[in-house]
Enzyme design. Structure first.
Site, mmCIF file in Angstrom:
data_model
loop_
_atom_site.group_PDB
_atom_site.id
_atom_site.type_symbol
_atom_site.label_atom_id
_atom_site.label_comp_id
_atom_site.label_asym_id
_atom_site.label_seq_id
_atom_site.Cartn_x
_atom_site.Cartn_y
_atom_site.Cartn_z
ATOM 1 N N TYR A 57 0.849 -1.193 0.000
ATOM 2 C CA TYR A 57 0.000 0.000 0.000
ATOM 3 C C TYR A 57 0.887 1.246 0.000
ATOM 4 C CZ TYR A 57 -3.925 -3.029 1.434
ATOM 5 O OH TYR A 57 -4.884 -4.010 1.506
ATOM 6 N N HIS A 126 -0.691 -12.301 0.653
ATOM 7 C CA HIS A 126 -1.446 -11.371 -0.181
ATOM 8 C C HIS A 126 -1.637 -11.896 -1.605
ATOM 9 C CE1 HIS A 126 -2.153 -6.695 -0.554
ATOM 10 N NE2 HIS A 126 -3.261 -7.399 -0.657
#
Length: 311
Positions: A57, A126
Site C-alpha cells: 500500500y 497477499h
C-alpha cells in the site's frame, strides 16, 4: 498469546497515496499524510485497535504511517499487514508477485522496519490464488516466524474458502481476509473456525457516499479493473447501486447513517466477521467507529435485508 481482533478494524490502502501496476492506478489518488496520522490516532482514542495494512500500500508508505502513528502505544494496537507483492518505492510501482520463502523472509523484515516494531500481530499472504503446495511451505515458514517472535499469527487474503481453511490449519493460523459486504455476501468464506477480515466492507465507497463526483485519474475506481465490481469507469455499477437503494431504509433505521448500517450488517450476519473499512480522514474514523454504539442489526432488520438482496 492470543491475538484479539475485536469487532471493527480500519484499513489503510487509501492512505498510501498513488501507486501503479503495469501503468494502471491501483491506489486511491492523493492522500494527506497529516490527516492520515490524525485519523489513525483518533481510531485509537475511540477504542478501535485493529489496523490492517500491507507492504504494497503506497509501496511501503502506509506501513510507515502506521508505525509513526502508534510509535508510543505499540502494545495497545493490533497490526495486520501482508506480503507477496514486489514493488519499487521510489517509483511507487508494483512490479510483480513473489511466493517464495526467501521473499517472505525479506518481506517481513521490511515490514518490521517500516512499522518500527519487532513483531507483527497478524501476517497475511497477499497472493489470493497461490498453489497449495507453495502455500504449505509458506505456512511452515510462518510458524517459524512465530517461534522467532517476529509474528504472532498469520492468515491468507484470498476469496477461496478452501485456501483460507488450508492456511488456518496451521497452529497459529487464525484468519482469512476476503471480499464480503451487505451487497456481496460470501458465506462459504466464514463457515470455518477462523475469523474473516472483510475487505471492501463499504463496497469501495458505494455504501459511504451519495455524491460521486469525477474521480482523480490516479484513483483505482476510475481505471475499471475487472475485480472492482462496484464501479465502472468511475461511476457506481447500476446493479449494485440499485441493490443499495433497495436496502437503504433498513440500514439507516434507528438513526444510523448508511455507513453505520452497512457495518451493523456484519455483526448481525456472523460473529466471525470483522469489517475493516478503509479510512483516511478523522471524520471517516468517527462515523465508522460510531457504528459500534448502535450495534448489530436486529434479527428482523437482517431478515429484511436478506429477503430483498438474496431472496
Amino acid at each position: 498469546m492470543t491475538v484479539e481482533l475485536g469487532k471493527l478494524g480500519f484499513g489503510t490502502w487509501a492512505m498510501g497515496g498513488p501507486m501503479t501496476f503495469q501503468g494502471q492506478p491501483v491506489g486511491w489518488g492523493p492522500a494527506d499524510d497529516e490527516e492520515s496520522l490524525k485519523a489513525l490516532r483518533r481510531a485509537h482514542d475511540l477504542g478501535v485497535r485493529l489496523i490492517d495494512t500491507a507492504d504494497v500500500y503506497g509501496c511501503g508508505h502506509s506501513e510507515t504511517l502506521v508505525g509513526q502513528a502508534f510509535a508510543g502505544v505499540r502494545d495497545e494496537v493490533v497490526i495486520a499487514t501482508k506480503w507477496g507483492d514486489e514493488f519499487d518505492p521510489a517509483k511507487r510501482e508494483l512490479t510483480g508477485y513473489n511466493g517464495t520463502v526467501e521473499y517472505l523472509r525479506r518481506a517481513v523484515e521490511g515490514s518490521l522496519r517500516r512499522l518500527g516494531t519487532d513483531y507483527v500481530d497478524l501476517y497475511q499472504l497477499h497472493l489470493g490464488d497461490l498453489g497449495f503446495d507453495e502455500a504449505a511451505v509458506l505456512r511452515d515458514e510462518c510458524e517459524a516466524l512465530v517461534a522467532a517472535g517476529k509474528i504472532r499469527a498469520y492468515g491468507w487474503s484470498t476469496d477461496d474458502p478452501e485456501r483460507a481453511r488450508f492456511f488456518c490449519e496451521g497452529e497459529h493460523g487464525i484468519a482469512a481476509q476476503a471480499d464480503v459486504n451487505v451487497l456481496f455476501d460470501n458465506p462459504e468464506m466464514y463457515a470455518g473456525e477462523y475469523a474473516v477480515l472483510c475487505r471492501r466492507p463499504l463496497a469501495m465507497g458505494l455504501l459511504a457516499r451519495d455524491e460521486f463526483a469525477e474521480l482523480p485519474a490516479d484513483d483505482v475506481r476510475a481505471s475499471d479493473p475487472a475485480w472492482l465490481l462496484f464501479f465502472e469507469n468511475g461511476r457506481p455499477t447500476p446493479h449494485y447501486f440499485k441493490a443499495r437503494e433497495a436496502v437503504r431504509d433498513v440500514l439507516t433505521s434507528g438513526g444510523r447513517t448508511l455507513v453505520q448500517g452497512a457495518l451493523a450488517w456484519f455483526w448481525a450476519r456472523s460473529p466471525r466477521l470483522v469489517p475493516i473499512p478503509g479510512v483516511r480522514t478523522v471524520a471517516q474514523v468517527e462515523e465508522n467507529a460510531g457504528a459500534l454504539a448502535f450495534g448489530a442489526l436486529s434479527e428482523e432488520e437482517l431478515a429484511q435485508v436478506e429477503s430483498v438482496l438474496r431472496p
